[in-house]
Every structure is written in C-alpha cells, then in structure tokens.
Design an enzyme around this catalytic site. Structure first.
Site, PDB file in Angstrom:
ATOM      1  N   HIS A 229    -103.200 -69.423  25.812  1.00 17.87           N
ATOM      2  CA  HIS A 229    -102.671 -70.665  25.071  1.00 17.87           C
ATOM      3  C   HIS A 229    -103.745 -71.546  24.289  1.00 17.87           C
ATOM      4  O   HIS A 229    -103.272 -71.727  23.182  1.00 17.87           O
ATOM      5  CB  HIS A 229    -101.632 -71.564  26.124  1.00 17.87           C
ATOM      6  CG  HIS A 229    -100.516 -70.873  26.727  1.00 17.87           C
ATOM      7  ND1 HIS A 229    -100.334 -70.979  27.927  1.00 17.87           N
ATOM      8  CD2 HIS A 229     -99.404 -70.242  26.346  1.00 17.87           C
ATOM      9  CE1 HIS A 229     -98.946 -70.376  28.400  1.00 17.87           C
ATOM     10  NE2 HIS A 229     -98.462 -69.792  27.365  1.00 17.87           N
TER      11      HIS A 229
ATOM     12  N   LYS B 211     -86.432 -68.061  32.056  1.00 14.18           N
ATOM     13  CA  LYS B 211     -87.575 -68.138  33.336  1.00 14.18           C
ATOM     14  C   LYS B 211     -87.051 -69.696  33.765  1.00 14.18           C
ATOM     15  O   LYS B 211     -86.851 -70.525  33.523  1.00 14.18           O
ATOM     16  CB  LYS B 211     -88.694 -68.577  32.489  1.00 14.18           C
ATOM     17  CG  LYS B 211     -89.307 -67.288  31.571  1.00 14.18           C
ATOM     18  CD  LYS B 211     -90.494 -67.753  31.003  1.00 14.18           C
ATOM     19  CE  LYS B 211     -91.172 -66.515  30.236  1.00 14.18           C
ATOM     20  NZ  LYS B 211     -92.370 -67.106  29.280  1.00 14.18           N
TER      21      LYS B 211
ATOM     22  N   ARG C 203     -99.394 -60.532  22.655  1.00 16.11           N
ATOM     23  CA  ARG C 203    -100.750 -59.922  23.560  1.00 16.11           C
ATOM     24  C   ARG C 203    -100.611 -58.355  23.679  1.00 16.11           C
ATOM     25  O   ARG C 203    -101.689 -57.833  23.345  1.00 16.11           O
ATOM     26  CB  ARG C 203    -100.433 -60.217  25.125  1.00 16.11           C
ATOM     27  CG  ARG C 203    -100.717 -61.887  25.489  1.00 16.11           C
ATOM     28  CD  ARG C 203    -100.132 -62.025  26.606  1.00 16.11           C
ATOM     29  NE  ARG C 203     -98.791 -62.579  26.460  1.00 16.11           N
ATOM     30  CZ  ARG C 203     -97.841 -63.180  27.470  1.00 16.11           C
ATOM     31  NH1 ARG C 203     -98.682 -63.582  28.311  1.00 16.11           N
ATOM     32  NH2 ARG C 203     -96.714 -62.952  26.927  1.00 16.11           N
TER      33      ARG C 203
ATOM     34  N   SER D 105     -98.914 -67.004  32.216  1.00 14.52           N
ATOM     35  CA  SER D 105     -98.716 -68.246  33.313  1.00 14.52           C
ATOM     36  C   SER D 105     -98.356 -67.573  34.814  1.00 14.52           C
ATOM     37  O   SER D 105     -98.869 -67.858  35.594  1.00 14.52           O
ATOM     38  CB  SER D 105     -97.631 -69.017  32.925  1.00 14.52           C
ATOM     39  OG  SER D 105     -98.000 -69.667  31.575  1.00 14.52           O
TER      40      SER D 105
HETATM   41  P1  ADP Z   1     -92.174 -68.650  26.245  1.00 16.74           P
HETATM   42  O1  ADP Z   1     -91.404 -68.582  27.556  1.00 16.74           O
HETATM   43  O2  ADP Z   1     -91.606 -69.393  25.338  1.00 16.74           O
HETATM   44  O3  ADP Z   1     -92.534 -66.992  26.119  1.00 16.74           O
HETATM   45  P2  ADP Z   1     -95.009 -68.736  27.094  1.00 16.74           P
HETATM   46  O4  ADP Z   1     -95.671 -69.894  27.520  1.00 16.74           O
HETATM   47  O5  ADP Z   1     -94.602 -67.913  28.224  1.00 16.74           O
HETATM   48  O6  ADP Z   1     -93.584 -69.289  26.500  1.00 16.74           O
HETATM   49  O7  ADP Z   1     -95.616 -68.309  25.666  1.00 16.74           O
HETATM   50  C1  ADP Z   1     -95.673 -69.030  24.579  1.00 16.74           C
HETATM   51  C2  ADP Z   1     -96.217 -68.398  23.524  1.00 16.74           C
HETATM   52  O8  ADP Z   1     -97.747 -68.106  23.958  1.00 16.74           O
HETATM   53  C3  ADP Z   1     -95.739 -66.739  23.411  1.00 16.74           C
HETATM   54  O9  ADP Z   1     -95.585 -66.698  22.170  1.00 16.74           O
HETATM   55  C4  ADP Z   1     -96.526 -65.967  24.190  1.00 16.74           C
HETATM   56  O10 ADP Z   1     -96.507 -64.707  23.655  1.00 16.74           O
HETATM   57  C5  ADP Z   1     -97.811 -66.591  23.968  1.00 16.74           C
HETATM   58  N1  ADP Z   1     -98.952 -66.335  24.917  1.00 16.74           N
HETATM   59  C6  ADP Z   1     -98.587 -66.476  26.342  1.00 16.74           C
HETATM   60  N2  ADP Z   1     -99.684 -66.042  26.709  1.00 16.74           N
HETATM   61  C7  ADP Z   1    -100.699 -65.754  26.018  1.00 16.74           C
HETATM   62  C8  ADP Z   1    -101.926 -65.474  25.821  1.00 16.74           C
HETATM   63  N3  ADP Z   1    -102.762 -64.976  27.028  1.00 16.74           N
HETATM   64  N4  ADP Z   1    -102.806 -64.993  24.630  1.00 16.74           N
HETATM   65  C9  ADP Z   1    -102.166 -65.342  23.886  1.00 16.74           C
HETATM   66  N5  ADP Z   1    -100.712 -65.673  23.308  1.00 16.74           N
HETATM   67  C10 ADP Z   1    -100.053 -66.037  24.695  1.00 16.74           C
END
Ligand code: ADP
Length: 160
Positions: free
Chosen positions: A16, A40, A89, A127
């Site tokens: 992130h 989630k 990803r 996460s």
């Molecule tokens: P959500 O529940 O909205 O998917 P996340 O916190 O899981 O929230 O992810 C938020 C955004 O960040 C999403 O677009 C996700 O694809 C992206 N994201 C999550 N992990 C990574 C990572 N390791 N590298 C790049 N982008 C990521």
C-alpha cells in the site's frame, strides 16, 4: 489534481505504501480513505488503521488520511476528487477491480480509476498474508512498514 486511494488497509502494508508513494509523485494531493469492505470482516478498528497509516506516511507531505463511509464514488464527489487509485497485484485482482471500476463508471462517468501495478517484491503481499505471519510472531519486516511493526506484532502476541 487530487486523487483518492480507498481501501481497507487492515493493516497498511508496504505494498500500500508503495502505491501511495507513487501516487504522491503523480498528484498534488493523495487522500487515503479507510473504507468498510462489506466482503471483509475488519481485524483492526478504523481509528487504529488511521493511526498506523499516519505513522507510516509521515515522510510524505501531500497525503491526507480520512475514514470514509458509504460508496467510494459518493465520497469522491463530496471531496470533489475525480481520480480513484487502485493497485493491481495479479490476475486475481484484475476481475474484481475491473468490476468495481466499471460499476463506478456507470455511477459517475466523470470519475476515472487509475491502476498502479504492484512492484514485483510486493505482488504476493496482502494485509491477510501479513496478519497470518504476524499471528505466529513471524518476520513481517518485508510486509509491514517499519514504523508500526512492533505495534502490529504486539496486537497478535498472546500477552499484550
Ligand atoms: P479493499 O478491501 O478495498 O480491496 P485493500 O486494503 O485490500 O482494500 O486494498 C486496497 C487497494 O490496494 C486495492 O486496490 C488493492 O488491490 C491494492 N493493494 C493491496 N495490496 C497491494 C500490494 N501489495 N501492492 C499493490 N497494491 C496493493
């Protein structure tokens, strides 16, 4: 121009942070919005997630962190932001992200979703993966921003 980066950030990972840093180079201001994903069940409170994002983005001058509610598109409208940032990803993300972006496009064609491709070293990282490793007190140094590692591990320790 401003951009909105919505997500669960439960907790924020290095993946992130990489997206936020890159978005900060592209936009005058990046608003990171902690949203509720109905798919989630959150592990950490919105306040804790916000605090951790604040700590790990302290080196960035053009970031603002907020807790959002409702539809992302409505939040963007309220903030007068026309760009949504999302990270991709792998192919697994693509279908879901495409569906979200298309839905948002149908709801408001003035708002564009910009996808940033994850760095290879973070393309496995989520996460959930970080939480699983942390639950065994494993090494999360490549996963979680340095500033919050101790606190995250403490949350998962048996005797906090
Ligand atoms: P959500 O529940 O909205 O998917 P996340 O916190 O899981 O929230 O992810 C938020 C955004 O960040 C999403 O677009 C996700 O694809 C992206 N994201 C999550 N992990 C990574 C990572 N390791 N590298 C790049 N982008 C990521």
């Amino acid at each position: 121009m401003k951009a909105l980066y919505p997500g669960s950030f439960d907790p924020i990972t290095k993946g992130h942070i990489d997206i936020i840093e890159r978005a900060c180079k592209m936009y005058e201001e990046v608003v990171v919005a902690i949203m509720t994903n109905p798919k989630k069940q959150a592990t950490f409170s919105q306040e804790k997630r916000k605090e951790w994002i604040e700590k790990s983005t302290a080196h960035l001058k053009n970031v603002k962190i907020i807790v959002g509610s409702g539809l992302t598109i409505d939040l963007a409208k309220r903030l007068n932001i026309h760009v949504l940032i999302r990270g991709i990803r792998a192919v697994a993300d693509y279908e879901y992200e495409l569906q979200q972006a298309t839905t948002n496009m149908m709801l408001d064609h003035e708002i564009e979703t910009v996808f940033l491709v994850a760095k290879p070293e973070f393309s496995f990282l989520s996460s959930s993966v970080a939480k699983e490793v942390a639950s065994y007190q494993g090494d999360i140094r490549n996963m979680i921003p340095e500033e919050i590692i101790d606190e995250v591990l403490l949350k998962f320790s048996k005797n906090p």
